[in-house]
Design an enzyme around this catalytic site. Structure first.
Site, PDB file in Angstrom:
ATOM      1  CB  CYS A  56       8.968  17.140  12.222  1.00 12.92           C
ATOM      2  SG  CYS A  56       8.921  16.418  10.577  1.00 12.92           S
ATOM      3  CG  HIS A 450      -2.243  -9.005  -9.638  1.00 18.13           C
ATOM      4  ND1 HIS A 450      -2.318  -9.594  -8.386  1.00 18.13           N
ATOM      5  CD2 HIS A 450      -1.550  -9.867 -10.436  1.00 18.13           C
ATOM      6  CE1 HIS A 450      -1.709 -10.770  -8.434  1.00 18.13           C
ATOM      7  NE2 HIS A 450      -1.234 -10.960  -9.662  1.00 18.13           N
TER       8      HIS A 450
END
Ligand code: NAI
Length: 473
Positions: A56, A450
């Site tokens: 990794c 939003h």
């Protein structure tokens, strides 16, 4: 070398002691187990032949995602005009890309070495071998050393597979070598349209190479929901990446100038480089596992839901255990085993609840069941595809894609599948939805900020709950 590498005085002390836990392999699964076990007050020895952090950190997730970020920067420079910004891509300086990538890896590596040292974990550098249920024999630079534990955790990871007759070398490479390319090749054939294949195809295309992906199965990223493959193939075509699905590799040959790939249908492809990405296999050979009574199935260590092998006191975690080959699964299994050894009765890991992200452009993020799997498990399912065309932030980013939801009819959401730039960042909420068995109506009632891409996840649930907002059709 880690600061707490054993010197000869410590070695003598270790020879005589039996640790609570001895871990073979210092990758994601192994080191997570070591850190958690040490936190729980257990005495821990960690044996690693290469570098702490494993695949990794050194050859996988971290360096490849750094390359993908550099690729995004290149695309932004090339595409500035789209946003009214006059910019152009001059060239890719691979030495500079590697310096950036290696800097990221280096800082994380140093931090990890510091963590292991600070927790008093005995770190042994050398090649370990299981020599009985409680013993790891380590070949070090100055001889053999025996490390004993009440419990042994096997965490030896995976290697890049190749195909019979396809020898790695020269112009034929796996991701291991592709991570260190000195220059950007003009033409690349990527063999395998799985996760590694599409990520490297994406990077190399952004860096300016002509890329052809050869995949034996009928679609790219075949483990994902079919809708994701369809959208990815369309996006790759737009990026002028050639995709050859249903195409089986037959042979490859190379000269000083090129590599020629022949497919089973007789067609040939010529390139500067062939990247082999046909899967990763478990590292379980010649490590004494079978001799110690461990059961292997197609090379994988067989374990129960608590990662215990059939041999009392021997556990296994990470890529050597069949299932998703993901670093975060390795972390979770390592922690689970440490807690099991400490007697904390941990809850088994639900494999289908593990989030998955493929970092190609566009990104794919998913959790839970694909539509096909959900039909098998639940029979009747409902699905919805919310198009990012209705999502303000996605339009600002100029990305296309979808959020696809799968619910058991009259029941919870059992699968979330997303594709689009940056959609990997949305997988956290998706994971809570699937993990907590939320109903579309539950999520529809939560207000999403939003303008964010996260809103797309909220609106998909609103649509599935029968109250769509920015959704056509
Ligand atoms: P993979 O299993 O995802 O894909 C290998 C692909 O090669 C398959 O689609 C297979 O059909 C194809 N293939 C095999 N033999 C072939 C042949 N003869 N001709 C043409 N195509 C052939 O394996 P991959 O991509 O090598 O990745 C290995 C593992 O590493 C995966 O399990 C993956 O999950 C993990 N990984 C995860 C990442 C992430 O989470 N972002 C990034 C990179 C790897």
């Amino acid at each position: 070398m880690p600061e707490n590498h054993l010197d000869s005085t410590q070695r003598d002390a270790t020879e005589g002691t039996t640790h609570d836990v001895v871990i073979l392999g210092g990758g994601s699964g192994g080191y997570a187990c070591a850190l958690r076990a040490a936190d729980l007050g257990l005495s821990v020895a960690l044996v690693e032949q290469g570098e702490l952090g494993g695949t990794c950190l050194h050859r996988g997730c971290i360096p490849t995602k750094a390359l993908l970020h550099a690729a995004e920067v290149a695309d932004n420079a090339r595409d500035g005009e789209r946003f009214g910004v006059r910019s152009s891509l001059e060239s890719i300086d691979m030495a500079g890309v590697h310096a950036y990538k290696d800097g990221v890896v280096g800082r994380l590596y140093k931090g990890l070495q510091g963590l292991v040292a600070a927790k008093g974990i005995t770190y042994v550098t050398g090649r370990g071998r299981l020599a009985g249920a409680h013993t790891i024999e380590v070949t070090t630079t100055d001889g053999t050393q025996v490390v004993r534990g009440r419990h042994v955790v096997l965490a030896t990871g995976s290697y890049a597979r190749t195909l019979p007759g396809l020898e790695i070398g020269g112009r034929i490479m796996t991701s291991d070598q592709a991570l260190r390319l000195e220059s950007v090749p003009d033409r690349v054939v990527v063999l395998g349209g799985g996760v590694i294949g599409v990520e490297f195809a994406s990077v190399l295309r952004s860096f300016g190479a002509e890329v052809t992906v050869v995949e034996a199965l009928p679609r790219l990223v075949a483990a994902e929901d079919e809708a994701m493959s369809k959208h990815l193939e369309r996006a790759f075509r737009k990026r002028k990446i050639t995709v050859r699905t249903g195409a089986r590799f037959a042979s490859a040959s190379q000269t000083d100038d090129a590599v020629t790939v022949t497919l089973e249908d007789g067609s040939t492809l010529e390139a500067d480089l062939l990247l082999v990405a046909v899967g990763r296999g478990p590292v379980t050979d010649d490590l004494g596992y079978e001799e110690a009574g461990i059961t292997l199935e197609r090379g994988h260590v067989v374990v129960d839901e608590l990662c215990r092998t059939a041999v009392d006191g021997v556990h296994a975690v990470g890529d050597i255990v069949a299932g998703l080959q993901l670093a975060h699964r390795g972390f979770a299994q390592g922690i689970l085993v440490a807690e099991d050894i400490a007697g904390l009765s941990p809850t088994p890991i639900v494999e289908s609840g593990i989030p998955r992200v493929t970092y190609c452009d566009p990104e794919i993020a998913s959790v839970g069941l694909t539509e096909a799997q959900a039909r098998e498990v639940h029979g009747d399912v409902e699905t919805i595809e919310y198009n990012l065309g209705g999502n303000g932030k996605s339009q600002i980013l100029q990305t296309q894609g979808v959020v696809k939801l799968v619910r058991a009819t009259g029941g919870p959401v059992v699968g979330v599948h997303m594709i689009g730039a940056r959609m990997g960042e949305q997988v956290g909420e998706a994971q809570l939805i699937v993990g907590w068995e939320a109903w579309p109506e539950d999520v529809a009632a939560l207000i999403h900020a939003h303008p964010t891409q996260n809103e797309a996840l909220g609106e998909a649930h609103m649509a599935l709950a029968g109250k769509p907002l920015h959704a056509h059709g």
